[in-house]
Design a protein around this motif. Structure first.
Motif, mmCIF file in Angstrom:
data_model
loop_
_atom_site.group_PDB
_atom_site.id
_atom_site.type_symbol
_atom_site.label_atom_id
_atom_site.label_comp_id
_atom_site.label_asym_id
_atom_site.label_seq_id
_atom_site.Cartn_x
_atom_site.Cartn_y
_atom_site.Cartn_z
ATOM 1 N N TYR A 89 -6.636 -8.235 -2.031
ATOM 2 C CA TYR A 89 -5.830 -8.508 -0.849
ATOM 3 C C TYR A 89 -4.212 -8.777 -1.457
ATOM 4 N N ARG A 143 -3.088 -5.504 -0.878
ATOM 5 C CA ARG A 143 -2.983 -5.413 0.577
ATOM 6 C C ARG A 143 -4.142 -4.460 1.262
ATOM 7 N N TYR A 197 -6.714 -5.129 3.042
ATOM 8 C CA TYR A 197 -7.195 -5.524 4.258
ATOM 9 C C TYR A 197 -6.483 -6.361 5.039
ATOM 10 N N GLU A 198 -6.619 -6.826 6.066
ATOM 11 C CA GLU A 198 -5.752 -7.838 6.638
ATOM 12 C C GLU A 198 -6.913 -9.201 7.072
ATOM 13 N N GLN A 208 -6.425 -16.679 4.255
ATOM 14 C CA GLN A 208 -5.474 -16.148 3.141
ATOM 15 C C GLN A 208 -5.223 -17.083 2.139
#
Length: 396
Positions: free
Chosen positions: A70, A74, A76-77, A83
């Protein structure tokens, strides 16, 4: 070689990299390891072992899904809340802040296995790539320009400033839950285990395993590392398609980090998981210019340009060497291929030989011919440079 940014590969660093180690900063790391021996006095309880095993797998997942897939790539969101949770749990591993980790990892991919890599076994040795680089003076600070997308969040900046807050909080929780055995076995044992499982991807996964894809570096797939790191061991896959949330590209490649991410996707916690394209999985994708050049450099360097130049010089003699020098000086950049081709020198590898060498050194790729052509160009340029030096020496 060429004048582009990759010419930095040939530049040496200022002195031995290992001499850059900041020893005082390594003391806490050593203390964490020594603390594990305190179990001799505290004992090892079932409860403490359970905490240690649970924390190992939780934090290995946090490293793979959080720090790596992540924050670094990055892949995925997710929401701002999750987060922060990912970042906080990742930082309980005491592997510095999320911003520091992601910045250095992005640098690693930008310069993978070149002299500018932050941790390359090829250039700096196994021990330095495994853990020594962490304490190098040149890696103390964080390159915020590399992680500008993350530095915009105040909560991540807070974690960066107080990077030891999460591990200290977890250590206290372990002590509260199971006393001294909970602290020593539950926290310290699992922390050291997570350290070396994570570090093994930087070291072992660049020296041991199989290479399915041409990536311009030494990344390898290692199934045993994949077991201990929840899928991070499919390192050559990862370097072939860095932004993929899935690193085990084949159905049989064990990647529980991705399986858990898929579960979180179904629950709506994360979304837009990136996956490798069909062309990448089937190894039918064309390689980028940077990867082609790095792979070509590897092939070219497998030949001894200096020895070849010496053999050519001996075959030409002084007069022939002076004439060759004049022709090379008048040629345009990379026209050495044409000059050598006209002379048909037996000591200089042909394009066909270069293709064979590329096939023996590298994984299969639709771009193999391009790699061999570039390698031939780089080798002839290196030979030409050496011959020009020999001609100048003979003239004097």
């Amino acid at each position: 070689m060429t004048q582009d940014s990759d010419s930095k590969l040939e530049q040496s660093t200022d002195g031995p990299v290992t001499s850059d180690i900041v020893y005082p900063s390594a003391i806490p790391f050593v203390i964490v390891h020594l603390a594990c021996f305190a179990a001799i006095w505290t004992g090892v309880t079932v409860e403490a072992l359970a905490i240690g095993v649970g924390l190992y797998w939780l934090r290995i997942f946090a490293i793979g899904a959080g720090y790596h897939r992540y924050f670094s790539h990055r892949a995925y969101e997710t929401s701002r809340v999750f987060q922060f949770i990912l970042a906080a749990v990742s930082q309980t591993t005491a592997q510095k802040s999320v911003l520091w980790w992601a910045a250095n990892h992005r640098d690693h991919h930008l310069h993978s296995d070149t002299e500018l890599d932050v941790h390359s076994p090829r250039h700096f040795g196994f021990v330095y790539s495994h853990l020594g680089w962490i304490f190098a003076r040149r890696h103390e600070t964080t390159n915020f320009a590399r992680v500008a997308d993350l530095a915009q969040y105040p909560e991540l900046m807070w974690l960066h400033r107080y990077e030891l807050a999460p591990p200290f909080a977890l250590a206290l929780a372990c002590f509260a839950a199971a006393g001294w055995p909970g602290l020593i076995v539950g926290f310290f044992w699992s922390t050291v285990a997570v350290y070396h499982a994570t570090f093994s991807i930087n070291s072992i996964a660049h020296v041991a395993g199989r290479r399915r894809y041409v990536t311009g570096d030494d990344s390898r797939n290692n199934w045993l590392l994949a077991v201990f790191t929840m899928g991070e061991g499919w390192h050559n896959n990862h370097h072939a398609f860095q932004s993929s949330a899935r690193q085990g590209f084949r159905w049989w490649e064990y990647d529980p980090t991705f399986y858990l991410l898929k579960l979180l996707e179904r629950l709506g916690v994360v979304w837009k998981l990136k996956r490798p394209t069909v062309e990448v999985v089937q190894n039918q994708h064309r390689l980028g210019t940077r990867v082609i050049r790095r792979a070509a450099l590897q092939v070219a360097e497998s030949f001894n340009a200096e020895r070849i130049a010496a053999a050519v010089a001996a075959a030409l003699g002084n007069s022939g060497l002076v004439d060759l020098r004049a022709r090379l000086s008048q040629a345009q950049p990379f026209a050495a291929i044409e000059v050598f081709g006209e002379l048909n020198l037996p000591h200089v590898p042909s394009k066909a030989e270069m293709v064979r060498r590329a096939r023996s050194l590298l994984a299969n790729s639709p771009s193999l011919e391009d790699i061999a052509a570039k390698a031939h160009e780089l080798l002839l340029e290196a030979i030409g440079t050496r011959l020009a030096t020999l001609a100048a020496q003979s003239a004097n």
